[in-house]
Design a protein around this motif. Structure first.
Motif, PDB file in Angstrom:
ATOM      1  N   HIS A 396      -5.845   0.797  59.459  1.00 46.84           N
ATOM      2  CA  HIS A 396      -4.889   1.882  59.269  1.00 46.84           C
ATOM      3  C   HIS A 396      -4.470   2.476  60.609  1.00 46.84           C
ATOM      4  O   HIS A 396      -5.300   2.727  61.487  1.00 46.84           O
ATOM      5  N   LYS A 397      -3.175   2.715  60.721  1.00 54.88           N
ATOM      6  CA  LYS A 397      -2.648   3.516  61.825  1.00 54.88           C
ATOM      7  C   LYS A 397      -1.885   4.671  61.177  1.00 54.88           C
ATOM      8  O   LYS A 397      -0.756   4.522  60.723  1.00 54.88           O
ATOM      9  N   ASP A 432       1.414   6.006  57.131  1.00 51.67           N
ATOM     10  CA  ASP A 432       0.216   5.174  57.269  1.00 51.67           C
ATOM     11  C   ASP A 432       0.641   3.706  57.304  1.00 51.67           C
ATOM     12  O   ASP A 432       1.192   3.192  56.327  1.00 51.67           O
ATOM     13  N   GLU A 433       0.430   3.052  58.451  1.00 52.03           N
ATOM     14  CA  GLU A 433       0.711   1.619  58.578  1.00 52.03           C
ATOM     15  C   GLU A 433      -0.596   0.874  58.309  1.00 52.03           C
ATOM     16  O   GLU A 433      -1.507   0.890  59.135  1.00 52.03           O
ATOM     17  N   ILE A 434      -0.663   0.214  57.157  1.00 53.87           N
ATOM     18  CA  ILE A 434      -1.899  -0.423  56.702  1.00 53.87           C
ATOM     19  C   ILE A 434      -1.741  -1.936  56.802  1.00 53.87           C
ATOM     20  O   ILE A 434      -0.896  -2.531  56.117  1.00 53.87           O
ATOM     21  N   LYS A 435      -2.551  -2.558  57.639  1.00 58.13           N
ATOM     22  CA  LYS A 435      -2.511  -4.006  57.815  1.00 58.13           C
ATOM     23  C   LYS A 435      -3.631  -4.649  57.003  1.00 58.13           C
ATOM     24  O   LYS A 435      -4.814  -4.400  57.248  1.00 58.13           O
ATOM     25  N   PHE A 436      -3.240  -5.462  56.028  1.00 61.69           N
ATOM     26  CA  PHE A 436      -4.194  -6.172  55.189  1.00 61.69           C
ATOM     27  C   PHE A 436      -4.348  -7.608  55.674  1.00 61.69           C
ATOM     28  O   PHE A 436      -3.712  -8.038  56.634  1.00 61.69           O
ATOM     29  N   VAL A 440      -0.177  -9.016  55.832  1.00 60.12           N
ATOM     30  CA  VAL A 440       0.625  -8.127  54.987  1.00 60.12           C
ATOM     31  C   VAL A 440       0.434  -6.694  55.481  1.00 60.12           C
ATOM     32  O   VAL A 440      -0.697  -6.246  55.711  1.00 60.12           O
ATOM     33  N   THR A 441       1.548  -5.971  55.659  1.00 66.59           N
ATOM     34  CA  THR A 441       1.501  -4.586  56.110  1.00 66.59           C
ATOM     35  C   THR A 441       2.235  -3.700  55.118  1.00 66.59           C
ATOM     36  O   THR A 441       3.383  -3.974  54.756  1.00 66.59           O
ATOM     37  N   ILE A 473       8.756   3.826  51.579  1.00 67.73           N
ATOM     38  CA  ILE A 473       7.698   2.823  51.567  1.00 67.73           C
ATOM     39  C   ILE A 473       8.271   1.497  52.050  1.00 67.73           C
ATOM     40  O   ILE A 473       9.397   1.125  51.700  1.00 67.73           O
ATOM     41  N   THR A 474       7.510   0.824  52.900  1.00 65.09           N
ATOM     42  CA  THR A 474       7.934  -0.452  53.475  1.00 65.09           C
ATOM     43  C   THR A 474       6.813  -1.465  53.320  1.00 65.09           C
ATOM     44  O   THR A 474       5.641  -1.165  53.583  1.00 65.09           O
ATOM     45  N   LEU A 475       7.167  -2.662  52.890  1.00 58.14           N
ATOM     46  CA  LEU A 475       6.218  -3.766  52.752  1.00 58.14           C
ATOM     47  C   LEU A 475       6.714  -4.928  53.601  1.00 58.14           C
ATOM     48  O   LEU A 475       7.860  -5.365  53.465  1.00 58.14           O
ATOM     49  N   SER A 476       5.855  -5.414  54.507  1.00 57.84           N
ATOM     50  CA  SER A 476       6.241  -6.540  55.363  1.00 57.84           C
ATOM     51  C   SER A 476       5.172  -7.617  55.332  1.00 57.84           C
ATOM     52  O   SER A 476       3.996  -7.347  55.073  1.00 57.84           O
TER      53      SER A 476
END
Length: 726
Positions: A396-397, A432-436, A440-441, A473-476
C-alpha cells in the motif's frame, strides 16, 4: 449536403489519414534488423534496471551514454529516455510516465526551446485534446482540455493554483517560456485529488531551478539567450545565473520581449499590438539534511500592450475607439517543504503560495475612467504518503492531504455593478495505491470539497455555499513489462465563480447587461475511462524504441453553467442589446479517444498524436462545443557528430461541421513547420531556427465564443534563437 461538399469533406479526411500513414510507415521499414529473442530480453532488463534509479542517477547515466555516442560517432537514439521520465500530477506521487493509469502528456524544456515560442501555445496545441484558443494575441489565449476551459480545468505553476476571473482576465498563462522546465497535462476527472475545476483535467507547469540546470559536478553556471520572430516583430532576450554552494542552491533569471502588429495567415496584419513584457524568477533552495528540503520561489510578469480592449477581436471587427493601453501583472510566491523516506522517495510536501493577477485598462475616449480587475489568491497544500506491505493484501502507498485557498476579487471598472467578492475552497482527500500479485494495482480515492462565496456588496446579494463528495477508483494491470492496461471511474465538479453568480451589470452604456443568479449549482461530471500503454525497446532493431498511449472515455455532465439571454434592452450601442444570466441549463454526454505514439530508431524519431471528441445535448441530441479531430505529427533526424537536429512538423485539423451553434463551425486546415537546432558537441552555444506555418495558411481555430469566430491565426513566421551557456 451537395456532392461538392461531400467530396471536399472526404478529401480532407483522406488528408488526415495520409498524414498519419506518412509517419507510421518508417517504423516497419526496420523489421529486417530484428534482434534475436535473448538480446531483446537483455535490452528489456537493462531498461527496467534504469527505471529503478533515481532521477539524478538516470540523468548522470544518460549524459555519460550520450557522451560515449558522440565520441564514437555512433547513432544516438532520439528521446531515448522519453518514456522513463517521472510525472507526479496524475496521482500526486512520482511515477514513470508509462506506468501512470491516466491520459498524461509531458512537454519538456527541450520541446519548448525547439519551437522557440514566445508563449507555450505552440507546444500545447500539439497535444491530443489540448488547445490554446481565442486569438493570435497572447493576452487572449485560453487553455482548454477535452473542450473544457476557464475554471473547468485546474491550472498550477509550481504547485500554486492560477485561478482567474472569466469576465475580467482572459488569459491565465502569463509566464515566459524561458522559465519553464516542464508541463504535465492530465486529461479527465481530477477533482478527487485537486478539488473544484477538475472537469477537464489539470495543467501543471514546473519552472526551472538551479538543480535542473546544473550539470553533474558543476558549481556555478549561467545562460544568455536572444531571439527574433518575424510574424509579430518579436524580439526576446533572457539571462540566467545559478549555482550550488554546499547545501544551498539559487537561481536568478530575467526575460524580456517586445512585439508589434501580427502578420496573419494570408498576409493581413492585426494592429495595433504594440507592447513589451518583462519577467523575473528567483529560486532559493536548501537541503536541511538528506531527507528534508526547503524551496522558495518568486515570479514576476508584466505585460504592457496597446491594443483592442477585447484581445479576441480580429481585424474585421477592429475599431480604433476600443483601443487602449492594457497592463497585466502576475506575481507568484511559493514556499515548499519536501520530505523523503529512507529509500529516497518523496513522501511529504507542504506548499504555501500567493498569486496575484491585476489587469488594468488605461482610460481612452470611449471609457474616460478605464478600470481594473484584480484576483489575489492565498492557499496551502499539505500531503503525506505512507508505505506499508500487508503481504497477501498487497503493498500500500496511502497518500492523504488537505488543501485550502481563498480568492479575492476586486473590480474597479467605471459604472460596473459587479460586486467585489471572496471565495474560499477547502478539501480533504485520501488515496490508496494497492499493488497485488500478478502486477494488479487498485487505487481507490475519496475527497470532500466545499466552497463558500462572499460578495462584499450588491443588490440584495447574499453568501452562498455548496460542497461535493468526490470518489474515484482506478484498476490497472501490467501483464508484461511492456504493457499496462487500466480502467477508471470518477466524479468531478466545478464551483460557480463570483462573476457567474453575483454579476449584476445594468445600464444602457454597456454592450450587454447581466443579472445575478444566487441559485447556481456547481457543474458535475461522471467520467468512465480506459486505456493502455505499450513501451518496448529493441522492437524491430537493436537501436529502436517504441511507445504508445491510447485512451477512451465517456462522460456524463450535469448542471452545465452557460450564459443565457433572458431579455433585451435599448442602449448606447443599439437596440435589442442582450440581457444575460448564467444558468444551469445543460446535461451533456461526452465521449472521445486520445492517442500518442513515439518511435525512435537510430538517429530518426517519429511522433504521432490523434484526438477525437464529441459532445451532445443529452436531451435533444444537438451538437455542443466539441473540438474537431486533430492529428499532430513530427519527424526528426539527428546528426550526432555535429550536434544538429532537423525536424518537420505537421498539424492537420478536420472540419468542425457538427456544432449546433452554426456560426462557430470551422473548415479544416493543415499547418506545416520546419525546425532545426544546432548544439555542437562540447561547445557552449546553441542555435535554433524555424519557419512556422510554412505555406502561410490562412485559418481560424475553432473556439467557444460565438463572436469573432473568423479571427485568423499567425501566418508564416521566421524564427531565430541563439543561446550561450557557461
Amino acid at each position: 449536403m451537395s456532392s461538392t461538399h461531400v467530396c471536399a469533406h472526404t478529401f480532407h479526411r483522406a488528408h488526415l489519414l495520409s498524414a498519419a500513414a506518412i509517419f507510421l510507415i518508417p517504423s516497419f521499414a526496420a523489421h529486417a534488423n530484428e534482434l534475436p529473442g535473448k538480446e531483446r530480453e537483455s535490452a528489456a532488463s537493462t531498461r527496467q534496471a534504469a527505471i529503478k534509479k533515481t532521477p539524478e542517477q538516470s540523468s548522470r547515466n544518460t549524459s555519460k551514454q550520450l557522451g560515449a555516442h558522440v565520441k564514437t560517432g555512433a547513432a544516438v537514439p532520439i528521446s531515448s529516455n522519453a518514456a522513463e521520465r517521472l510525472v507526479v500530477t496524475a496521482t500526486r506521487t512520482p511515477q514513470q510516465i508509462q506506468d501512470v493509469p491516466a491520459s498524461v502528456s509531458l512537454i519538456t524544456r527541450q520541446d519548448i526551446q525547439m519551437r522557440q515560442s514566445s508563449t507555450i501555445s505552440d507546444a500545447l496545441n500539439r497535444l491530443p485534446d489540448v488547445d490554446m484558443v481565442g486569438t493570435a494575441r497572447m493576452e487572449g489565449q485560453v487553455p482548454q482540455i477535452r473542450g473544457f476551459a476557464g475554471r473547468e480545468i485546474i491550472l498550477m505553476v509550481d504547485g500554486a493554483r492560477r485561478n482567474w476571473d472569466s469576465q475580467g482576465i482572459e488569459a491565465p498563462l502569463y509566464i515566459d517560456p524561458a522559465f519553464i522546465q516542464s508541463v504535465e497535462v492530465v486529461a479527465g476527472s481530477a477533482s478527487t485529488l485537486y478539488g473544484t475545476g477538475g472537469l477537464g483535467g489539470v495543467m501543471s507547469i514546473k519552472t526551472i531551478d538551479a538543480k535542473s540546470l546544473l550539470k553533474p559536478g558543476q558549481g556555478l553556471g549561467g545562460e544568455i539567450d536572444g531571439g527574433y520572430q518575424s510574424a509579430n516583430g518579436n524580439g526576446k532576450g533572457s539571462a540566467k545565473i545559478y549555482g550550488k554552494w554546499g547545501k544551498f542552491d539559487a537561481l536568478l533569471a530575467y526575460s524580456g520581449q517586445t512585439f508589434n502588429s501580427i502578420r496573419l495567415g494570408g498576409g493581413e496584419r492585426l494592429s495595433p499590438n504594440d507592447g513589451q513584457s518583462h519577467s523575473a524568477l528567483l529560486k532559493l533552495g536548501y537541503d536541511i539534511n538528506d531527507r528534508i528540503r526547503i524551496d522558495f520561489g518568486q515570479q514576476f510578469y508584466l505585460d504592457e500592450n496597446y491594443r483592442s480592449s477585447v484581445p479576441q477581436k480580429g481585424p474585421s471587427t477592429y475599431h480604433c475607439s476600443t483601443c487602449q493601453e492594457q497592463n497585466v501583472r502576475q506575481d507568484e510566491s511559493t514556499l515548499h517543504l519536501t520530505t523523503r523516506n529512507e529509500q529516497g522517495e518523496e513522501d511529504g510536501r507542504l506548499t504555501l503560495y500567493r498569486t496575484k493577477m491585476a489587469s488594468k485598462q488605461v482610460p481612452n475616449s470611449m471609457d474616460s475612467n478605464g478600470g481594473s480587475t484584480v484576483l489575489e489568491t492565498y492557499g496551502f497544500d499539505l500531503q503525506k504518503s505512507y508505505f506499508r506491505n500487508f503481504g497477501l493484501f498487497g503493498r500500500h502507498k496511502f497518500t492523504g492531504g488537505v488543501n485550502y485557498y481563498r480568492d479575492f476579487y476586486t473590480y474597479t471598472t467605471s459604472g460596473s455593478n459587479t460586486p467585489n467578492a471572496q471565495q474560499q475552497v477547502y478539501g480533504v482527500y485520501g488515496q490508496d495505491e494497492i499493488k497485488f500479485r500478478h502486477h494488479v494495482t487498485l487505487s481507490p480515492s475519496l475527497r470532500y470539497d466545499r466552497y463558500n462565496t462572499f460578495p462584499e456588496h450588491g443588490k440584495g446579494l447574499s453568501n452562498s455555499s455548496n460542497g461535493a463528495i468526490l470518489p474515484k477508483i482506478t484498476l490497472s494491470w501490467q501483464p508484461t513489462r511492456e504493457w499496462m492496461i487500466y480502467l477508471s471511474w470518477g466524479k468531478a465538479y466545478n464551483a460557480p465563480t463570483p462573476a457567474q453568480s453575483d454579476m449584476d451589470l445594468t445600464g444602457n452604456q454597456w454592450f450587454a447587461n447581466f443579472v445575478s443568479n444566487k441559485n447556481l449549482k456547481p457543474e458535475s461530471a461522471k467520467t468512465y475511462e480506459g486505456g493502455f500503454t505499450y513501451t518496448k525497446s529493441a522492437l524491430f532493431s537493436e537501436h529502436d524504441r517504441a511507445s504508445v498511449r491510447a485512451t477512451g472515455f465517456y462522460e456524463d455532465v450535469t448542471n452545465l453553467i452557460q450564459e443565457v439571454a433572458i431579455g433585451r434592452f435599448n442602449g448606447k450601442y443599439g437596440k435589442n442589446r442582450p440581457i444575460y444570466q448564467y444558468q444551469n441549463v445543460g446535461h451533456a454526454t461526452r465521449y472521445g479517444i486520445e492517442l500518442h505514439s513515439n518511435y525512435d530508431i537510430g538517429n530518426w524519431g517519429f511522433d504521432l498524436s490523434f484526438s477525437h471528441i464529441r459532445v451532445t445535448n443529452a436531451r435533444t441530441g444537438a451538437g455542443l462545443y466539441s473540438p474537431p479531430d486533430k492529428v499532430a505529427a513530427d519527424m526528426r533526424y539527428r546528426f550526432p557528430n555535429i550536434g544538429l537536429t532537423l525536424m518537420y512538423s505537421l498539424m492537420a485539423v478536420d472540419a468542425q461541421n457538427y456544432d449546433a451553434t452554426i456560426i462557430r463551425r470551422r473548415p479544416g486546415y493543415m499547418v506545416h513547420d520546419i525546425l532545426a537546432t544546432w548544439a555542437p558537441p562540447r561547445k557552449p552555444w546553441r542555435i535554433n531556427f524555424a519557419v512556422t506555418n510554412l505555406f502561410d495558411k490562412e485559418y481560424s481555430m475553432y473556439k467557444m465564443a460565438s463572436t469573432n469566430v473568423d479571427f485568423p491565426e499567425v501566418g508564416r513566421s521566421f524564427r531565430f534563437d541563439l543561446s550561450y551557456r557557461f
